[in-house]
Design an enzyme around this catalytic site. Sequence first.
Site, mmCIF file in Angstrom:
data_model
loop_
_atom_site.group_PDB
_atom_site.id
_atom_site.type_symbol
_atom_site.label_atom_id
_atom_site.label_comp_id
_atom_site.label_asym_id
_atom_site.label_seq_id
_atom_site.Cartn_x
_atom_site.Cartn_y
_atom_site.Cartn_z
ATOM 1 N N ASP A 123 0.868 -1.170 0.000
ATOM 2 C CA ASP A 123 0.000 0.000 0.000
ATOM 3 C C ASP A 123 0.909 1.225 0.000
ATOM 4 O O ASP A 123 1.622 1.471 0.967
ATOM 5 C CB ASP A 123 -0.907 -0.003 1.233
ATOM 6 C CG ASP A 123 -1.984 1.061 1.138
ATOM 7 O OD1 ASP A 123 -2.250 1.537 0.020
ATOM 8 O OD2 ASP A 123 -2.564 1.412 2.170
ATOM 9 N N HIS A 182 -5.087 1.631 10.343
ATOM 10 C CA HIS A 182 -6.495 1.978 10.227
ATOM 11 C C HIS A 182 -7.383 0.914 10.872
ATOM 12 O O HIS A 182 -7.017 -0.261 10.920
ATOM 13 C CB HIS A 182 -6.887 2.132 8.756
ATOM 14 C CG HIS A 182 -6.122 3.227 8.057
ATOM 15 N ND1 HIS A 182 -6.173 3.433 6.702
ATOM 16 C CD2 HIS A 182 -5.282 4.189 8.547
ATOM 17 C CE1 HIS A 182 -5.410 4.470 6.378
ATOM 18 N NE2 HIS A 182 -4.849 4.933 7.479
#
Length: 529
Positions: A123, A182
């Site tokens: 990512d 997250h």
Amino acid sequence: MTARRIIGMETEFGVLEPNEPYANPIVLSAEVVEAYGNEGSGSSAVGSIRWDFHGEDPLNDARGYRIERAAAHPSQLTDDPNFVAPSGDGPRLQRLERPESGEFTRPRAANAVLRNGARLYVDHAHPEFSSPETANPREAVLWDRAGEHVIAEAMAILKRRGREIVLYKNNVDGKGAAYGSHENYLMRREVDFGDVIRYLTPFFVTRPVLCGAGRVGLGQRSEVPGFQISQRADYVENDIGLETTFNRPIINTRDEPHADPQKWRRLHVIGGDANLFDVSNLLKVGTTSLVLWLLETEIPLALDSLLLDDPVSATWIVSQDPTLRVGLEMRDGTTKTALEIQQVYLDVVRDAIARFGQPDFDTQEVLDRWQEVLDALKKDVFSAARQVEWVAKYQLLENMRVRGAMDWNNDKLRALDLQWHDMRPERSIVRRLDQAGQVERIFSQQEVAYAATHAPESTRAFLRGGLIDKFPENVAAAGWDGIILDVPGYKDLVRLPTIRPSRGTRPLVGQMLESSQSVEDFLIRLTKG
């Protein structure tokens, strides 16, 4: 009346190669993912399983609009740029045109869907472990720690090949860059998003006192000496927004449920720290889940007394006050400390639960630990060192700083701060504290190792992981809301929708999976009747 809900965690790991300090982090991250995808104990028997980008919709905003791709920042385009994500799909199997054979043999993107239902991928410029969907806070903590096990094994695989790539479970590089940890919570769509913004903001601003990971240095580039509670606080620049890599908000508005969008939204929380302490992690997700339950149920008037005058500034103030004594300016003209605000949240949640009857185990555990930690922090901050990660780090570094008559900008303290998050077992400070009994654990190393190779049995991750485990050669790709199967003899691929996160569990499909002799046999059993 419960802390139980569908929860997923995402952790981007810091990456570097000590012998090549200028090595490209994207390349290093890809090597980590490919190494584990091909040889890791949690990978499939045929290597990396591709990711299915169906349902990825990172530009959809919970405030009721969608950003045009041309207007979006490149970092927001985390979905397949050649694929327009639909708004949802039905429960029936779908046929997909079979790609050309060469497409199967081309180099795979740096993605690996694992046997435990998780996704390991690159990512931006970091390897990220996205945990499988879990059904309660305890499971969320366990499968988040499974990511640590996966990352440690990936480093070991590379070391056997003669490469030393080091990974850190932290959120900052000390030079201005921050990366995410997250959380994702499935919550009912009917809750007004304005109420989510209004009543969750003070909670998120003050939550780091329970679950911050601690950090040496103040400011995004650590330009001011000092110690602060949160890794991410200095990077909060906005109260509300869709962005995740710049202009970071307290409340992220991404509306990408990976579930029935008519019933559910996925609250995407981007301000939390990556935790190595079980209790901090449990409090992070458990208290958040309980406050969400409150908003889904009722909104007590007491919550209006918690509205902050300037939430962004308050975020920085809370993080830079390890004494926990500084009062925050409230919208009603009063001041409250972070501990006082957290106590009000706990009191209103506990009162509301009491009116609905006896809490379940998971709820009671979070309530008890929430109060226990708040009491400890009020009495003597360091008495919470076995439970709260930033307190343990602060205690260790402060003692070292005083003994050595050092300032907070001393390189030894900075080095120890980084080593705290080192995922190499022989270098990890947290591991040493753990072995010395100075960290309160909820799960053993054996349980963590099991979770690295087994999916939660309570969500659709069980079906995803189960198919990858039993029929790896027949899983062409997998994603959150679907699994693409390559059934021998079929002209087209078959997409199996998994739009309901609480389906596909062991009780529902476990026996079916165990009994099936082939993937076609499984599909027949699944769809008959």
